[in-house]
Each structure stands twice: as structure tokens, then as C-alpha cells.
Design an enzyme around this catalytic site. Structure first.
Site, PDB file in Angstrom:
ATOM      1  N   THR A  17       0.960  -1.345  -0.191  1.00  0.00           N
ATOM      2  CA  THR A  17       0.141  -0.433   0.017  1.00  0.00           C
ATOM      3  C   THR A  17       0.724   0.934  -0.113  1.00  0.00           C
ATOM      4  O   THR A  17       1.954   0.990   0.389  1.00  0.00           O
ATOM      5  CB  THR A  17      -0.908  -0.454   1.033  1.00  0.00           C
ATOM      6  OG1 THR A  17      -1.267   1.605   1.032  1.00  0.00           O
ATOM      7  CG2 THR A  17      -0.456  -0.413   2.652  1.00  0.00           C
ATOM      8  N   ASP A  18       0.008   2.504  -0.876  1.00  0.00           N
ATOM      9  CA  ASP A  18       0.756   3.666  -0.238  1.00  0.00           C
ATOM     10  C   ASP A  18       1.085   4.440   1.055  1.00  0.00           C
ATOM     11  O   ASP A  18       2.335   4.757   1.349  1.00  0.00           O
ATOM     12  CB  ASP A  18       0.239   4.650  -1.398  1.00  0.00           C
ATOM     13  CG  ASP A  18      -0.847   4.859  -1.284  1.00  0.00           C
ATOM     14  OD1 ASP A  18      -1.906   4.421  -0.128  1.00  0.00           O
ATOM     15  OD2 ASP A  18      -1.584   5.348  -1.517  1.00  0.00           O
ATOM     16  N   GLU A  19       0.112   3.526   1.870  1.00  0.00           N
ATOM     17  CA  GLU A  19       0.349   3.989   3.543  1.00  0.00           C
ATOM     18  C   GLU A  19       1.728   4.035   4.287  1.00  0.00           C
ATOM     19  O   GLU A  19       1.666   4.361   5.018  1.00  0.00           O
ATOM     20  CB  GLU A  19      -0.752   3.353   4.405  1.00  0.00           C
ATOM     21  CG  GLU A  19      -2.226   3.574   3.232  1.00  0.00           C
ATOM     22  CD  GLU A  19      -3.581   2.497   4.172  1.00  0.00           C
ATOM     23  OE1 GLU A  19      -3.689   3.082   5.030  1.00  0.00           O
ATOM     24  OE2 GLU A  19      -4.051   3.108   3.623  1.00  0.00           O
ATOM     25  N   TYR A  58      -1.686  -0.883  10.910  1.00  0.00           N
ATOM     26  CA  TYR A  58      -1.844  -1.152   9.705  1.00  0.00           C
ATOM     27  C   TYR A  58      -0.785  -0.994   8.391  1.00  0.00           C
ATOM     28  O   TYR A  58       0.337  -2.156   7.843  1.00  0.00           O
ATOM     29  CB  TYR A  58      -2.868  -1.358   9.035  1.00  0.00           C
ATOM     30  CG  TYR A  58      -3.485  -1.242   7.410  1.00  0.00           C
ATOM     31  CD1 TYR A  58      -2.858  -2.318   7.091  1.00  0.00           C
ATOM     32  CD2 TYR A  58      -3.556  -0.322   6.118  1.00  0.00           C
ATOM     33  CE1 TYR A  58      -3.384  -2.790   5.560  1.00  0.00           C
ATOM     34  CE2 TYR A  58      -3.053  -0.599   4.988  1.00  0.00           C
ATOM     35  CZ  TYR A  58      -3.477  -2.118   4.245  1.00  0.00           C
ATOM     36  OH  TYR A  58      -3.169  -1.990   3.489  1.00  0.00           O
ATOM     37  N   LYS A  77       2.294  -3.279   7.431  1.00  0.00           N
ATOM     38  CA  LYS A  77       3.164  -3.634   5.902  1.00  0.00           C
ATOM     39  C   LYS A  77       4.149  -3.421   5.837  1.00  0.00           C
ATOM     40  O   LYS A  77       4.490  -3.797   4.708  1.00  0.00           O
ATOM     41  CB  LYS A  77       2.222  -2.437   4.593  1.00  0.00           C
ATOM     42  CG  LYS A  77      -0.080  -3.043   4.787  1.00  0.00           C
ATOM     43  CD  LYS A  77       0.067  -4.608   4.319  1.00  0.00           C
ATOM     44  CE  LYS A  77      -0.041  -4.872   2.597  1.00  0.00           C
ATOM     45  NZ  LYS A  77      -0.088  -6.512   2.149  1.00  0.00           N
TER      46      LYS A  77
HETATM   47  P1  NAD Z   1      -9.445  -7.932   2.079  1.00  0.00           P
HETATM   48  O1  NAD Z   1      -9.828  -7.726   3.380  1.00  0.00           O
HETATM   49  O2  NAD Z   1     -10.919  -7.274   1.519  1.00  0.00           O
HETATM   50  O3  NAD Z   1      -8.895  -9.221   1.871  1.00  0.00           O
HETATM   51  C1  NAD Z   1      -7.892  -9.960   2.538  1.00  0.00           C
HETATM   52  C2  NAD Z   1      -7.835 -11.219   2.272  1.00  0.00           C
HETATM   53  O4  NAD Z   1      -7.114 -12.078   2.748  1.00  0.00           O
HETATM   54  C3  NAD Z   1      -9.202 -11.864   2.878  1.00  0.00           C
HETATM   55  O5  NAD Z   1     -10.128 -12.999   1.573  1.00  0.00           O
HETATM   56  C4  NAD Z   1      -9.352 -12.768   3.807  1.00  0.00           C
HETATM   57  O6  NAD Z   1      -9.113 -13.591   4.423  1.00  0.00           O
HETATM   58  C5  NAD Z   1      -7.799 -13.038   3.609  1.00  0.00           C
HETATM   59  N1  NAD Z   1      -6.929 -13.506   4.490  1.00  0.00           N
HETATM   60  C6  NAD Z   1      -6.702 -11.940   6.003  1.00  0.00           C
HETATM   61  N2  NAD Z   1      -5.931 -12.926   6.894  1.00  0.00           N
HETATM   62  C7  NAD Z   1      -5.257 -14.340   6.623  1.00  0.00           C
HETATM   63  C8  NAD Z   1      -4.233 -15.536   6.540  1.00  0.00           C
HETATM   64  N3  NAD Z   1      -3.752 -15.065   8.072  1.00  0.00           N
HETATM   65  N4  NAD Z   1      -3.841 -16.286   6.319  1.00  0.00           N
HETATM   66  C9  NAD Z   1      -4.870 -16.449   4.511  1.00  0.00           C
HETATM   67  N5  NAD Z   1      -5.348 -15.907   4.365  1.00  0.00           N
HETATM   68  C10 NAD Z   1      -6.201 -14.470   5.247  1.00  0.00           C
HETATM   69  O7  NAD Z   1      -8.727  -6.729   1.394  1.00  0.00           O
HETATM   70  P2  NAD Z   1      -7.729  -6.169   0.006  1.00  0.00           P
HETATM   71  O8  NAD Z   1      -8.664  -5.170   0.370  1.00  0.00           O
HETATM   72  O9  NAD Z   1      -8.453  -7.137  -1.133  1.00  0.00           O
HETATM   73  O10 NAD Z   1      -6.579  -6.099   0.177  1.00  0.00           O
HETATM   74  C11 NAD Z   1      -5.179  -6.874  -0.320  1.00  0.00           C
HETATM   75  C12 NAD Z   1      -3.945  -6.521  -0.570  1.00  0.00           C
HETATM   76  O11 NAD Z   1      -4.115  -5.420  -1.247  1.00  0.00           O
HETATM   77  C13 NAD Z   1      -3.558  -6.360   1.219  1.00  0.00           C
HETATM   78  O12 NAD Z   1      -2.449  -6.882   1.118  1.00  0.00           O
HETATM   79  C14 NAD Z   1      -3.755  -4.900   1.166  1.00  0.00           C
HETATM   80  O13 NAD Z   1      -2.553  -4.417   2.169  1.00  0.00           O
HETATM   81  C15 NAD Z   1      -3.339  -4.387  -0.089  1.00  0.00           C
HETATM   82  N6  NAD Z   1      -3.752  -2.430  -0.581  1.00  0.00           N
HETATM   83  C16 NAD Z   1      -4.950  -2.999  -0.934  1.00  0.00           C
HETATM   84  C17 NAD Z   1      -5.592  -1.421  -0.895  1.00  0.00           C
HETATM   85  C18 NAD Z   1      -6.937  -0.990  -0.435  1.00  0.00           C
HETATM   86  O14 NAD Z   1      -7.254   0.052  -0.822  1.00  0.00           O
HETATM   87  N7  NAD Z   1      -8.206  -1.734  -0.406  1.00  0.00           N
HETATM   88  C19 NAD Z   1      -4.799  -0.602  -1.358  1.00  0.00           C
HETATM   89  C20 NAD Z   1      -3.261  -1.312  -1.455  1.00  0.00           C
HETATM   90  C21 NAD Z   1      -2.844  -1.685  -1.139  1.00  0.00           C
END
Ligand code: NAD
Length: 353
Positions: free
Chosen positions: A135-137, A160, A164
Site C-alpha cells: 500500500t502507499d500508506e 496497519y 505492511k
Molecule cells: P481484504 O481485507 O478485502 O482481503 C484480505 C483477504 O486476505 C481476505 O480474503 C482474508 O480472508 C484473507 N486473509 C486475511 N488473513 C489471512 C491469513 N492469515 N491467511 C490467509 N488469508 C488471510 O483486503 P484487500 O482490500 O483486498 O487488500 C488486499 C491486499 O492489497 C492487502 O495486502 C492490502 O494491504 C493491499 N492493498 C489494499 C488497498 C485497498 O485500497 N484496499 C490498497 C493498496 C494495497
């Protein structure tokens, strides 16, 4: 050529978009590995569940033995690591899970991938990628000016983003120390279909539809750079396939918006697409609530490296993507009603007592 992708967190918001895109738009095979926490939802994978190129395993990424067994048995060409605890407000209430999944989980997956990668032929070793989705965070907060980019110093501010940031450092260390061909991507805020309704955009859409208050943190002045989830998924698949070993790519939407303007935009779309005389204009439902502790002011991304080197550009503007998103929630009531009837009922999280 068909490759084997192992996608962790593939039942979540972004991971399921990646898995659906891999099955629908590429010849590749996909194994989704997901623990199915509150945020994981197999309904989001239903559109591809019957494909012979798709498989699912329920597992915790922090379970090293299980990760080793899965990686050795599946023999992936690419590991895309999206599994994470992802909600900042939850990280304020319970940071331990964030350390466990985001840091220990990433370590376990790196170890499993490294052991497997060392046993590959030189050709397959060179072609293998471990792609860590971040993430950019991790960069902290911007002032009014400037952009995050690949060389920007890390300064995470929430539990969080700290977890990350730690996982990004582990991934880079496994490249520098052991030679594992890794790629890291740091992306701005995503929005789109199948987004869990604790996050700003789906929460506001559903509350506006139902005539409930629309909570806006502080004065709504915080700025995020919004990216439509399918544009992110396309960038991720490109980075996983074509990214240079050891490289980082910053991904963003060129769509900086203040939270209050995002909320007003959603109100206008819901008024247009789902007018309701009893509720009236949705803007009247906006309610300013206590700000998130340590709320970062502004995030914005300079995505010129991935544009230049990999030829990626987002297809959606914020206006076209937001309209698609609102239309999807209007047409997919079943999906979000099931989510809302489960563990999360729209309550406020992440207020420090
Ligand atoms: P999300 O919370 O919708 O999905 C996370 C998934 O990971 C879920 O399906 C959950 O069941 C699974 N999970 C959690 N803990 C787990 C574990 N211990 N073992 C296996 N599976 C596990 O998240 P998202 O928004 O889809 O984000 C996905 C990735 O992208 C993350 O790594 C997040 O940091 C990154 N990200 C998200 C955003 C955003 O805006 N949502 C932006 C940049 C990066």
C-alpha cells in the site's frame, strides 16, 4: 503460455478481482489460498468457481508447514501475496492480528517460496516471481504538495501501515540476501465491486441507499488517490509477469479527491440511479463524526515508472469507475446483504478510548 499463479488473499476485495481476471482474461491457472477471515468471501469467486483453471484452498499464510506443502504440491510460476488484515480502524482496535498475518504470514510465505525456488531448474528460477502487494500508506502522509514514488522514504503511522511496511522490508531482504526474484507494488486506495462495506465508498453507498446517516471523519478534508479495482488488478498481473526481479512499482489512479467530495459524488449518483422520495436528497444525510486517531492527511501517487516500463495506465476515471461501482451495488443486493447479515453490521471501529 499458461502459468501457474498462487494467489493468497484471493477471497478478498482485490485478490478476488485478480483471480477473476486471471481466469477470464488470461490462459493461466489460479490457486487461491485464503483463511476466509471476516473479509474473505467465496461468493466473490463464484463467477469463476466452475473453471477447470481455478482451485481454492482454505489456509492461514502464517502456517509455515501448510504453506510449504501447498507451494511444493502446486509448483507455482508466480506467487501473488495479497492476504492481509487490511482495515486501518481494526488495526487500531487490535494490532496483534496485523502483526501475525501481515508480518509473520509474509515471512512464512517467503520461507516456503524460497525453499521451493531453490529446488527449481535455472530456467524456472529465472522466470519465477514472488509478488508482494502493498500500500502507499507505508510512506506516511503528504502535505498539500508532492507525490509518493518508488524511492520515497518509509514513514508508516498506523498499526496497519507499520505491519505492511515491515512485510515490504522482509520481501526486499529475501531478494537481496537470498536472490529470490521478488516484485513489490505499492498502491493507492482501491474501490469497486465486491468491496467489503466497512470501507468508505461501499459504506456510503449502502447507507445512502437505506437512508442512514453518512459518517464522514473529521471535516472530510483527507485526500486519497482513488483507483478502480480492475485497473489495479491489471497492473498487478502485469507486474507479476513482467516486473524486474527486485523492482518496486508505485500504482495510483491520478484521481485525488477529498473524502467529502467522494461522499457528495456518491449522493448525486444514488439520487440519480435510485431516487427515493421518502429519503430525499442524500447529501442531507451527511454527518461529520470524530476523526480517526492519527488520520493521514493526503496520499497521492506518481505512477510514471509502471506507465513507462510496463505500459500500464488506468482505464477508468473516478467518475466512470464510481458510476460502475454504484451500479454494481444496485444490481448485486444479494452479495452485500449476505455480507451485512454476517459478522459486520456497519458499526464504528477504531476510536481510541
Ligand atoms: P481484504 O481485507 O478485502 O482481503 C484480505 C483477504 O486476505 C481476505 O480474503 C482474508 O480472508 C484473507 N486473509 C486475511 N488473513 C489471512 C491469513 N492469515 N491467511 C490467509 N488469508 C488471510 O483486503 P484487500 O482490500 O483486498 O487488500 C488486499 C491486499 O492489497 C492487502 O495486502 C492490502 O494491504 C493491499 N492493498 C489494499 C488497498 C485497498 O485500497 N484496499 C490498497 C493498496 C494495497
Amino acid at each position: 503460455m499458461s502459468k501457474r499463479f498462487l494467489v493468497t488473499g484471493g477471497a478478498g476485495f482485490i485478490g478476488s478481482a485478480v483471480a477473476r481476471m486471471l481466469v477470464r482474461e488470461t490462459p493461466h491457472q489460479v490457486l487461491v489460498v485464503d483463511k476466509l477471515t471476516y473479509a474473505g468471501n467465496l461468493d466473490s469467486l463464484k463467477p469463476v468457481a466452475n473453471s477447470p483453471r481455478y482451485r481454492f484452498e482454505q489456509a492461514d499464510v502464517a502456517d509455515l508447514d501448510r504453506m510449504r506443502a501447498l507451494v511444493e504440491a502446486y509448483e507455482p510460476d508466480v506467487v501473488m501475496h495479497l492476504a492481509a488484515e487490511s482495515h486501518v480502524d481494526r488495526s487500531i482496535d487490535g494490532p496483534g492480528e496485523f502483526v501475525q498475518t501481515n508480518v509473520v504470514g509474509t515471512f512464512a510465505l517467503l520461507q516456503a517460496a524460497l525453499g521451493y525456488w531453490r529446488g527449481l531448474s535455472p530456467e524456472r528460477q529465472a522466470a519465477f516471481r514472488f509478488h508482494h502487494i502493498s500500500t502507499d500508506e507505508v510512506f506516511g502522509s503528504l502535505g498539500e504538495e508532492g507525490f509518493f514514488h518508488e524511492e520515497y522514504p518509509y514513514q508508516p503511522t498506523s498499526p496497519y501501515s507499520a505491519s505492511k511496511a515491515a512485510s515490504d522490508h522482509f520481501v526486499r531482504a529475501w531478494h537481496h540476501t537470498y536472490g529470490l526474484p521478488t516484485v513489490v507494488t505499492n498502491c493507492s486506495n482501491n474501490y469497486g465491486p465486491y468491496h467489503f462495506p466497512e470501507k468508505l465508498i461501499p459504506l456510503i453507498i449502502l447507507n445512502a441507499l437505506e437512508g442512514k446517516p453518512l459518517p464522514v471523519y473529521g471535516k472530510g478534508e483527507n485526500v486519497r488517490d482513488w483507483l478502480f479495482v480492475d485497473d489495479h488488478a491489471r497492473a498487478l498481473i502485469l507486474a507479476a509477469e513482467c516486473g524486474e526481479p527486485g523492482a518496486t512499482y508505485a500504482i495510483g489512479g491520478h484521481n485525488e479527491r477529498k473524502n467529502i467530495d467522494v461522499v457528495r459524488g456518491i449522493c448525486a449518483l444514488i439520487d440519480e440511479l435510485a431516487p427515493n422520495a421518502a429519503i430525499g436528497p442524500r447529501e442531507a444525510l451527511i454527518s461529520f463524526v470524530t476523526d480517526r486517531p492519527g488520520h493521514d492527511l493526503r496520499y497521492a501517487i506518481d505512477a510514471s515508472k509502471i506507465e513507462r516500463e510496463l505500459g500500464w495506465r488506468p482505464a477508468e476515471t473516478f467518475e466512470t469507475g464510481l458510476r460502475k461501482t454504484v451500479e454494481w451495488y444496485l444490481e448485486n443486493r444479494d452479495w452485500w446483504e449476505r455480507v451485512r447479515s454476517g459478522v459486520y453490521r456497519g458499526e464504528r471501529l477504531g476510536i481510541v478510548a
